[in-house]
Design a protein around this motif. Structure first.
Motif, mmCIF file in Angstrom:
data_model
loop_
_atom_site.group_PDB
_atom_site.id
_atom_site.type_symbol
_atom_site.label_atom_id
_atom_site.label_comp_id
_atom_site.label_asym_id
_atom_site.label_seq_id
_atom_site.Cartn_x
_atom_site.Cartn_y
_atom_site.Cartn_z
ATOM 1 N N ARG A 1 0.801 -1.225 0.000
ATOM 2 C CA ARG A 1 0.000 0.000 0.000
ATOM 3 C C ARG A 1 0.833 1.274 0.000
ATOM 4 O O ARG A 1 0.285 2.371 -0.179
ATOM 5 N N LYS A 2 2.148 1.168 0.202
ATOM 6 C CA LYS A 2 2.975 2.364 0.333
ATOM 7 C C LYS A 2 3.481 2.888 -1.003
ATOM 8 O O LYS A 2 3.550 4.104 -1.215
ATOM 9 N N ASP A 3 3.881 1.988 -1.890
ATOM 10 C CA ASP A 3 4.378 2.414 -3.190
ATOM 11 C C ASP A 3 3.221 2.971 -4.016
ATOM 12 O O ASP A 3 2.109 2.440 -3.988
ATOM 13 N N MET A 4 3.471 4.023 -4.764
ATOM 14 C CA MET A 4 2.418 4.660 -5.552
ATOM 15 C C MET A 4 1.815 3.714 -6.592
ATOM 16 O O MET A 4 0.685 3.903 -7.037
ATOM 17 N N SER A 5 2.565 2.690 -6.975
ATOM 18 C CA SER A 5 2.067 1.741 -7.974
ATOM 19 C C SER A 5 1.292 0.588 -7.354
ATOM 20 O O SER A 5 0.720 -0.226 -8.087
ATOM 21 N N CYS A 6 1.253 0.503 -6.034
ATOM 22 C CA CYS A 6 0.567 -0.601 -5.361
ATOM 23 C C CYS A 6 -0.948 -0.437 -5.447
ATOM 24 O O CYS A 6 -1.478 0.674 -5.299
ATOM 25 N N GLY B 1 -3.026 -2.167 -3.313
ATOM 26 C CA GLY B 1 -3.613 -2.424 -1.999
ATOM 27 C C GLY B 1 -4.443 -3.697 -1.970
ATOM 28 O O GLY B 1 -4.917 -4.119 -0.915
ATOM 29 N N ARG B 2 -4.599 -4.340 -3.115
ATOM 30 C CA ARG B 2 -5.368 -5.579 -3.221
ATOM 31 C C ARG B 2 -4.555 -6.742 -2.643
ATOM 32 O O ARG B 2 -3.335 -6.775 -2.760
ATOM 33 N N THR B 3 -5.231 -7.700 -2.016
ATOM 34 C CA THR B 3 -4.536 -8.852 -1.453
ATOM 35 C C THR B 3 -4.378 -9.943 -2.511
ATOM 36 O O THR B 3 -5.250 -10.147 -3.350
ATOM 37 N N ARG C 1 1.370 -8.738 -9.658
ATOM 38 C CA ARG C 1 -0.045 -8.788 -9.299
ATOM 39 C C ARG C 1 -0.391 -7.822 -8.169
ATOM 40 O O ARG C 1 -1.568 -7.556 -7.926
ATOM 41 N N LEU C 2 0.608 -7.302 -7.481
ATOM 42 C CA LEU C 2 0.364 -6.339 -6.407
ATOM 43 C C LEU C 2 0.125 -4.929 -6.934
ATOM 44 O O LEU C 2 -0.229 -4.034 -6.176
ATOM 45 N N ALA C 3 0.316 -4.737 -8.226
ATOM 46 C CA ALA C 3 0.262 -3.390 -8.810
ATOM 47 C C ALA C 3 -1.147 -2.996 -9.232
ATOM 48 O O ALA C 3 -2.022 -3.833 -9.441
ATOM 49 N N LYS C 4 -1.314 -1.708 -9.382
ATOM 50 C CA LYS C 4 -2.532 -1.184 -10.002
ATOM 51 C C LYS C 4 -2.561 -1.608 -11.473
ATOM 52 O O LYS C 4 -1.508 -1.893 -12.065
ATOM 53 N N PRO C 5 -3.735 -1.672 -12.072
ATOM 54 C CA PRO C 5 -3.824 -2.068 -13.482
ATOM 55 C C PRO C 5 -2.895 -1.238 -14.364
ATOM 56 O O PRO C 5 -2.870 -0.012 -14.284
ATOM 57 N N GLU D 1 2.686 -6.153 3.551
ATOM 58 C CA GLU D 1 2.144 -6.756 4.764
ATOM 59 C C GLU D 1 1.694 -8.161 4.414
ATOM 60 O O GLU D 1 1.320 -8.439 3.272
ATOM 61 N N PHE D 2 1.717 -9.058 5.411
ATOM 62 C CA PHE D 2 1.315 -10.433 5.135
ATOM 63 C C PHE D 2 0.582 -11.040 6.323
ATOM 64 O O PHE D 2 0.695 -10.571 7.462
ATOM 65 N N THR D 3 -0.177 -12.092 6.045
ATOM 66 C CA THR D 3 -0.804 -12.901 7.085
ATOM 67 C C THR D 3 -0.934 -14.320 6.567
ATOM 68 O O THR D 3 -1.144 -14.541 5.369
ATOM 69 N N ARG D 4 -0.797 -15.294 7.446
ATOM 70 C CA ARG D 4 -0.906 -16.714 7.074
ATOM 71 C C ARG D 4 -2.370 -17.065 6.827
ATOM 72 O O ARG D 4 -3.251 -16.642 7.576
ATOM 73 N N VAL D 5 -2.624 -17.829 5.765
ATOM 74 C CA VAL D 5 -3.990 -18.247 5.439
ATOM 75 C C VAL D 5 -3.983 -19.731 5.099
ATOM 76 O O VAL D 5 -2.945 -20.289 4.725
#
Length: 279
Positions: free
Chosen positions: A111-116, A118-120, A147-151, A166-170
């Motif tokens: 979410r920090k980089d301007m190209s991110c 924010g999608r998981t 895949r973490l980037a904006k279109p 950021e990450f979380t175990r699933v």
């Protein structure tokens, strides 16, 4: 290793993943009570915990699965195909766990980089990162990183090189698949090595045992040793008598038995699918 503008030696070193190969040779030891070895029980699996900060890099081809051979230090093969679909990552030691983290699944986001965006996105640990740039370091495939980037900004994000995530175990989900066992090359009547893959839930394996159908080891479980990654081995002091049943334990402590999953006429470098799954 990812293509970066203005590369530096430090960044290049941070992006390297190496294939970890090893494992001690050990003759049969039978296991009268299941799983009586210390397996770091304090590191119990926790799903959907708080989002934890990490850093991410990428390696391989921009739209690839990471390693040139679509493999990695876990021993998984064809990671460019289903169910991995190139959404893979190297993990440093807290994620790779000396191979016992192989197959674990994580949601990640930036979410920090301007190209991110924010999608998981969900990635699977398939490789080892020996040169972390943070306490938790995901060295992603080019596909997963993009895949973490904006279109339309996939390449721009890749050019950032190192990003905060950021990450979380699933829980892992492999629809339509049962747990599989790939008998490794060079296996023979006194040496048996098997790759375990496609486990729903934890996705990982922390202990494997084998039961012969007859002979000196017939009717009792013999503990296998972790060879490397998700490959487990048995060095025998007698000719092993197939069919083999295989018992596996995941990080949560759940066990499954694949009864006679390896047939009497088994062959090296062959995949055998079981009828069992954690889901």
């Amino acid at each position: 290793m990812g293509s970066l503008p203005l590369p530096s030696l430090a960044v290049l070193a941070a992006l390297l993943c190496f294939l970890a190969v090893g494992g001690a040779v050990d003759l049969n030891t039978t296991d009268p009570s299941p799983f009586d070895v210390d397996l770091n029980a304090t590191d119990a699996t926790k799903y959907w915990g708080p989002w934890t900060p990490a850093r991410a890099t990428w390696y391989g081809q921009p739209n690839g699965a990471g390693p040139d051979d679509n493999g990695g230090a876990c021993g998984f093969k064809h990671t460019n195909q289903y169910p991995f679909a190139s959404m893979t990552s190297c993990g440093n030691q807290p994620l790779f766990k000396d191979g016992k983290g192989c197959g674990s699944c994580y949601k990640i986001r930036c979410r920090k980089d301007m190209s991110c965006s924010g999608r998981t996105e969900t990635v699977i640990i398939t490789d080892m990162n020996y040169y972390p740039v943070a306490p938790f370091h995901f060295d992603l495939s080019g596909t997963a990183f993009g895949r973490l980037a904006k279109p339309g900004l996939n390449d721009r994000l890749r050019h950032s090189g190192i990003i905060d995530i950021e990450f979380t175990r699933v829980p892992c989900e492999f629809p339509g698949l049962k747990i599989g066992f790939h008998v490794e090359e060079y296996s023979n009547p006194v040496y048996f090595a098997v790759l375990v893959e496609y486990e729903d839930g934890d996705g990982d394996v922390v202990q494997v045992d084998l039961m012969e159908s007859r002979g000196p080891g017939g009717g009792k479980w013999t503990r296998m040793r972790e060879s490397w990654g998700s490959v487990w081995r048995l060095d025998s002091n007698h000719r092993l008598q197939a069919p083999f049943s295989i018992r596996i334990r995941n990080e949560s402590g759940k066990t499954l038995v694949a009864n006679k999953v390896i047939p009497a006429n088994w062959r090296p470098n062959t995949f055998y699918r079981s009828f069992v799954q954690y889901s």
